[in-house]
Scaffold this active site. Structure first.
Site, PDB file in Angstrom:
ATOM      1  N   HIS A  11       0.811  -1.218   0.000  1.00  0.00           N
ATOM      2  CA  HIS A  11       0.000   0.000   0.000  1.00  0.00           C
ATOM      3  C   HIS A  11       0.846   1.271   0.000  1.00  0.00           C
ATOM      4  O   HIS A  11       0.680   2.145  -0.855  1.00  0.00           O
ATOM      5  CB  HIS A  11      -0.958  -0.010   1.183  1.00  0.00           C
ATOM      6  N   CYS A  42      -7.800  -6.387   4.506  1.00  0.00           N
ATOM      7  CA  CYS A  42      -9.067  -6.167   5.205  1.00  0.00           C
ATOM      8  C   CYS A  42     -10.211  -6.958   4.581  1.00  0.00           C
ATOM      9  O   CYS A  42     -11.255  -7.152   5.207  1.00  0.00           O
ATOM     10  CB  CYS A  42      -9.411  -4.680   5.210  1.00  0.00           C
TER      11      CYS A  42
END
Length: 452
Positions: A11, A42
């Protein structure tokens, strides 16, 4: 032309690479140990729990994207060492070849490493870590053998552990969630919120073994159970979700570190070596709620840090605004969100704080729709009344309110200002005196000694 070497491309690294490659005349070389980038961990529980039927959509970038923009990309390549004086890195490439590469700017986006519990039996088969795409894929492949797995122990009562407990229960497995703390989500929410979630989990058959310390994994070859200081729990699979630590070994002997071993950075994401940047889960950040440096491993924080570093590397001065640690989750239809400090966290920080609770329905009573209640808690400092935290819980999706409170903390909004903040009203969406305004008015009346 300045050359940047980026170590890690998940990320934070992806955001940094995209920022650098948006500038002209930038040379970027990327090294990453994994075979993929941008995995949205997630969504792992949704995939495991068959709420989505493939993990393919849990990526938003590919190495090919960077190649198309002119970067050199080396996947499944490990940076072995760094010579900070010569500004070189030694790298083992995918084919086993070891090379030396030179940089003008070096960016660590090496992320975090899952914690291992130092107990006997950790290396038994079916004791699973949960971090990478490959971890989730391995669990899913094993669970295809329905007859072999009936009981699962999930270790860790944070976001990942709670979400995975729900995922396994949705598959019809017997689930026990174990944590050494006496509440789930204790690092994020106060008891009125975490207890509501605990009740819902227990209603769905999940057993919670809280306030228990794991002492041993039982079994011969394969795991068969978990022994704690208070009991023994049968398990065909054990999921370890007991937190992460920063992956900062490459610079540990050269760069200044935060208390937990993360790279200590300034608001431009520079380390103590100005030509070395650190972003994402391997780096510290400034916590506006606490008013100090901190470590909060969230993908949203990682992305922003990558953007900041990228611009500074390319000559555009940008500074981080700090973070509040905003987050949310939904379990069995109950939606929780928070930002800043809970009451318990503020007290652990040594802050003198108080709080204001309020609960009301989302819509006016005349609306002929389902009208769930929303519970809100606002935490503020006693001296200057500045808001330092907020928590929301409801079966209605009120989570977007947390964005407002995140900005309120960042900007130093006080409880005295809250009642007069301009918030819209329309009966399709909220009440004329909504729970945010009412929490502020309730506080103000008490402060002035007026009747509610």
């Amino acid at each position: 032309m300045a050359k940047t070497i980026l170590v890690g491309a998940n990320h934070a690294g992806t955001a940094c690479a995209n920022t650098i490659l948006s500038y002209p005349n930038q040379e970027l070389t990327i090294y990453d140990q994994n075979s993929n980038i941008s995995f949205l961990g997630c969504g792992m529980a949704l995939w495991i729990g068959e709420q989505i039927h493939s993990g393919d959509g849990l990526f938003y970038a590919k190495p090919e994207n960077f190649l198309a923009k002119g970067a050199k990309v080396n996947m499944e390549s490990q940076v072995l060492s760094v010579d900070y004086d010569k500004k070189t890195v030694k790298v083992q490439l995918k084919d086993g070849q070891v090379i030396e590469d030179h940089y003008d700017n070096l960016v660590f986006a090496t992320g975090s490493i899952p914690n291992r519990i130092p107990v006997k039996g950790f290396d038994l088969e079916n004791v699973q870590m949960v971090k990478l795409y490959q971890n989730a894929q391995e669990v899913i492949e094993k669970l295809k053998n329905k007859g072999e797995f009936k009981k699962v122990c999930v270790l860790g009562g944070g976001y990942i552990g709670v979400e995975l407990a729900e995922a396994f229960q949705r598959l019809g497995l017997e689930v026990t969630l174990i944590d050494m703390v006496d509440r789930i989500l204790a690092g994020y929410f106060d008891a009125p919120f975490s207890d509501e979630l605990k009740n819902r989990m227990e209603e769905h058959g999940i057993k919670l073994a809280l306030g228990e310390k794991v002492e041993e994994f039982l079994g011969e070859g394969k795991v068969s159970g978990v022994k704690t200081d208070k009991g023994v729990y049968d398990a065909d699979m054990v999921i370890c979700a007991v937190g992460f630590k920063p992956n900062a070994s490459l610079g540990a002997d050269h760069l200044k570190l935060y208390a937990n071993g993360a790279y200590l950075v300034n608001r431009k994401q520079q380390t103590s070596d100005p030509s070395v940047y650190a972003i994402g889960d391997c780096a510290s950040l400034y916590d506006n709620a606490r008013g100090r440096e901190n470590y909060i491993a969230l993908a949203t924080n990682a992305v922003r840090s990558g953007v900041v570093a990228g611009h500074n590397i390319c000559g555009t001065p940008v500074e981080s605004l700090g973070v509040q640690g905003s987050s949310a989750l939904g379990i069995y239809g109950y939606k929780l969100s928070c930002t800043g400090l809970s009451l318990a966290a503020a007290e652990r920080e040594g802050m003198s704080v108080s709080y204001e609770d309020y609960e009301d329905t989302q819509f006016p009573a005349f609306m002929e729709v389902e009208n769930p209640k929303v519970k809100i808690r606002i935490v503020y400092k006693k001296d200057d009344k500045k808001i330092v935290g907020c928590q929301l819980g409801s079966s209605y999706d009120a989570t977007a309110i947390i964005h407002f409170f995140s900005l309120a903390i960042q900007k130093g909004l006080t409880m005295a200002e809250l009642p007069l903040v301009d918030l819209f009203f329309m009966p399709h969406f909220n009440q004329p005196y909504n729970y945010v305004t009412m929490a502020g008015l309730q506080w103000l009346n008490k402060e002035l000694g007026l009747k509610g």
